[in-house]
Design an enzyme around this catalytic site. Structure first.
Site, mmCIF file in Angstrom:
data_model
loop_
_atom_site.group_PDB
_atom_site.id
_atom_site.type_symbol
_atom_site.label_atom_id
_atom_site.label_comp_id
_atom_site.label_asym_id
_atom_site.label_seq_id
_atom_site.Cartn_x
_atom_site.Cartn_y
_atom_site.Cartn_z
ATOM 1 N N GLY A 19 0.327 -1.051 -0.194
ATOM 2 C CA GLY A 19 -0.089 -0.222 0.422
ATOM 3 C C GLY A 19 0.821 1.217 0.122
ATOM 4 N N LYS A 25 6.017 4.023 1.067
ATOM 5 C CA LYS A 25 5.141 3.225 0.415
ATOM 6 C C LYS A 25 5.133 1.697 1.304
ATOM 7 C CE LYS A 25 5.524 3.934 -4.157
ATOM 8 N NZ LYS A 25 5.765 3.829 -5.125
ATOM 9 N N VAL A 26 4.415 0.883 1.711
ATOM 10 C CA VAL A 26 4.538 -0.188 2.874
ATOM 11 C C VAL A 26 4.752 -1.523 1.552
ATOM 12 C CG1 VAL A 26 3.300 -0.853 4.231
ATOM 13 C CG2 VAL A 26 2.964 0.314 4.202
ATOM 14 N N LYS A 41 7.763 -0.313 5.890
ATOM 15 C CA LYS A 41 6.966 0.660 5.407
ATOM 16 C C LYS A 41 7.975 1.661 5.175
ATOM 17 C CE LYS A 41 3.853 4.273 6.963
ATOM 18 N NZ LYS A 41 3.034 4.687 8.292
ATOM 19 N N ASN A 139 -5.761 2.590 8.948
ATOM 20 C CA ASN A 139 -4.464 1.786 9.895
ATOM 21 C C ASN A 139 -5.241 0.818 10.733
ATOM 22 O OD1 ASN A 139 -2.452 4.052 9.313
ATOM 23 N ND2 ASN A 139 -3.192 5.379 10.302
ATOM 24 N N THR A 174 -11.485 12.747 3.517
ATOM 25 C CA THR A 174 -12.076 13.165 4.390
ATOM 26 C C THR A 174 -11.815 13.496 6.162
ATOM 27 O OG1 THR A 174 -13.493 11.709 4.878
ATOM 28 C CG2 THR A 174 -14.488 12.666 2.912
HETATM 29 P P1 ATP Z 1 -1.003 7.213 5.924
HETATM 30 O O1 ATP Z 1 -0.853 8.258 5.069
HETATM 31 O O2 ATP Z 1 -2.127 8.224 6.525
HETATM 32 O O3 ATP Z 1 -0.531 6.873 6.601
HETATM 33 P P2 ATP Z 1 -1.925 4.248 5.421
HETATM 34 O O4 ATP Z 1 -1.810 4.224 6.986
HETATM 35 O O5 ATP Z 1 -2.720 5.107 4.424
HETATM 36 O O6 ATP Z 1 -2.145 6.546 5.557
HETATM 37 P P3 ATP Z 1 0.911 3.839 5.182
HETATM 38 O O7 ATP Z 1 0.520 3.560 6.916
HETATM 39 O O8 ATP Z 1 2.040 4.021 5.047
HETATM 40 O O9 ATP Z 1 -0.192 4.909 4.903
HETATM 41 O O10 ATP Z 1 -0.084 2.308 4.783
HETATM 42 C C1 ATP Z 1 -0.061 2.423 3.695
HETATM 43 C C2 ATP Z 1 -1.523 0.816 3.442
HETATM 44 O O11 ATP Z 1 -0.168 -0.364 3.593
HETATM 45 C C3 ATP Z 1 -2.391 0.755 4.119
HETATM 46 O O12 ATP Z 1 -3.594 0.891 4.256
HETATM 47 C C4 ATP Z 1 -2.243 -0.780 4.404
HETATM 48 O O13 ATP Z 1 -3.114 -1.472 3.833
HETATM 49 C C5 ATP Z 1 -0.787 -1.511 3.993
HETATM 50 N N1 ATP Z 1 -0.480 -1.465 5.560
HETATM 51 C C6 ATP Z 1 0.797 -0.637 6.047
HETATM 52 N N2 ATP Z 1 0.949 -1.522 7.611
HETATM 53 C C7 ATP Z 1 1.008 -2.990 7.171
HETATM 54 C C8 ATP Z 1 1.450 -3.752 8.167
HETATM 55 N N3 ATP Z 1 1.624 -3.532 9.320
HETATM 56 N N4 ATP Z 1 0.311 -4.707 7.502
HETATM 57 C C9 ATP Z 1 -0.415 -5.243 5.955
HETATM 58 N N5 ATP Z 1 -0.743 -4.005 5.449
HETATM 59 C C10 ATP Z 1 0.461 -3.427 5.508
HETATM 60 MG MG MG Z 2 -1.243 3.022 8.071
#
Ligand code: ATP
Ligand code: MG
Length: 435
Positions: A19, A25-26, A41, A139, A174
């Site tokens: 994601g 990116k993750v 991450k 989250n 939002t």
């Molecule tokens: P923000 O930019 O506000 O942090 P976010 O929480 O969507 O938004 P990330 O925390 O970078 O952004 O995570 C991106 C996506 O990756 C998440 O929406 C989730 O689907 C996936 N992801 C994040 N952490 C994990 C994890 N520990 N295990 C599996 N998928 C994860």
């Molecule tokens: Mg997140």
């Protein structure tokens, strides 16, 4: 990235993209030694530095490593290279909880079970002075057994900066989950703000839609600030009552976590001999260990003040700055050199003159070369910057600052890289491969 297998710090095999968030990116990762799946991450260090968050991030990471709870995504370790920060986290195989809700509202018992797990995580963290400040569907993750895992706990610095940037209104969609006092930018209590978001989440789990919603953003703010929402008639009266205590726009009179945990609807199905929130305390790492993680792995930002870890990470093969961006996309490269800054800059000046680039700026540690023809994307200009790593050891960064990328890459490949061999001690990343 898709085709090549990458290994991070000789420890984690980097897999598919899971994601994308505001800061990076993750990716899925696999611990090569144990075979365990992790989530990696990747955050651009520059972004963190830009918003002035390095110190706060360091503090928050040290706090975060103290949080071990079954409903909080565990942070295994933090690593950094010159340009990136890597959070190695527990992998939540079940994905986002809200993918489930997207298929339809949940049954009361199921919604309650997730809400209990959420409150258990929040209570545990709040008791340790850690607030989330960005509780939202992305989250809330699930592991392979369907257990709720709250992610990004303790990274308030990131949430805050998104807000100050006004990003809340754009990237994050939002503000549906954000408490009224946060929106109105009054000083606020992190605990009470998290509780509000938990109320919105509970509503969504049970209803399958948002309590505060309007196609007009101002109208939505208005509804949030007045706590104006309507429960569907299938909500049990106990839930309606509990929600009215949580979605109270006044943070002072809003219910506390302790009170939520005493609520009879909330307690249903819980093993009463155990108190939610305090049953999961695990061995906390020694504070010295935590400092170690943060200090050795995070303090790499200052280019002219690198430590031993930097030098290792800058040695050929260790630099990971090119890991997640293929070289074709990058308009910069780096190498280390044992020549003096003066020799390095003179070399660039000489090569530049040979290919018709003129020197427009030079000081002790940097040089700018500029083309005289207007390319299709403006004049090509290139910055060369030298960072001191040790008395005889330098890191040289060559970066396009304006002009056409194709012209730049062509120039580098054809005219520059083949001619600087004598000043290069080691290429960084995979630059040597692209020669
Ligand atoms: P923000 O930019 O506000 O942090 P976010 O929480 O969507 O938004 P990330 O925390 O970078 O952004 O995570 C991106 C996506 O990756 C998440 O929406 C989730 O689907 C996936 N992801 C994040 N952490 C994990 C994890 N520990 N295990 C599996 N998928 C994860
Ligand atoms: Mg997140």
């Amino acid at each position: 990235m898709e085709t090549k297998e990458k290994v991070l710090m000789q420890k984690y095999e980097v897999g598919r993209l899971l994601g994308q968030g505001t800061f990076g990116k993750v990716y899925y990762g696999r611990n090569l030694k144990t075979g365990e799946g992790v989530a990696l991450k990747v955050i651009d260090k520059e972004k963190v530095v830009k918003v002035g968050l390095i110190d706060q991030t360091k503090r928050e990471i040290s706090v975060m490593s103290l949080i071990k709870h079954q409903n909080v995504v565990n942070l295994h370790e933090v690593m950094a290279t010159k340009t990136k920060i890597y959070f190695v986290m527990e992998y939540a195989k079940g994905g986002e909880l809200f993918h489930k809700v997207a298929k339809g509202r949940l049954k009361e018992d199921v919604a309650r079970k997730y809400f209990q797990q959420l409150i258990s995580a929040i209570s545990f963290c709040h008791a340790r002075g850690v607030y989330h400040r960005d509780l939202k569907p992305e989250n809330l993750l699930l592991d392979e057994y369907g257990v709720l895992k709250v992610s990004d706990f303790g990274l308030s610095a990131f949430s805050e900066s998104k807000r100050q940037d006004g990003l809340l209104h754009t990237t994050c969609g939002t503000p549906a989950y954000v408490a009224p006092e946060v929106i109105s930018r009054r000083g606020y209590d992190g605990a009470k703000a998290d509780i509000w978001s938990c109320g919105v989440i509970l509503f969504v789990l049970l209803a399958g839609y948002l309590p505060f919603h309007d196609s007009n953003l101002m109208e939505m703010y208005r509804k949030i600030s007045r706590g104006e929402y309507k429960c569907p008639n299938w909500f049990p009266p106990e839930v309606k009552r509990l929600l009215s205590r949580i979605l109270d726009p006044n943070p002072k009179s809003r219910i506390s976590i302790a009170r939520i945990m005493e609520n009879p609807w909330f307690r249903k199905g819980l093993n009463t001999s155990k108190k939610v929130g305090v049953l999961d305390v695990e061995k906390l790492p020694e504070p010295s260990e935590v400092v170690n993680v943060v200090e050795t792995k995070m303090e790499l930002a200052k280019p002219s003040n690198l430590n031993a870890f930097d030098i290792i990470s800058l040695s050929a093969g260790f630099d990971l700055s090119g890991l997640f961006v293929s070289n074709d996309e990058k308009d910069e490269f780096q190498f280390t050199s044992v020549k003096s800054p003066c020799t390095i800059l003179s070399k660039f000046e000489e090569i530049g003159a040979n290919v018709g680039l003129k020197m427009t700026k030079k000081d002790r540690g940097s040089l700018r070369l500029e083309g005289s023809n207007e390319g299709k994307n403006g004049n090509l200009s290139i910055d060369i910057e030298i960072f001191e790593i040790g008395p005889v050891f330098h890191l040289v960064e060559v970066k396009k600052c304006s002009g056409d990328s194709i012209d730049y890459r062509c120039l580098m490949r054809r005219d520059i890289k083949p001619k600087i061999g004598e000043i290069v001690w080691a290429w960084q990343g995979e630059q040597q491969l692209s020669n």
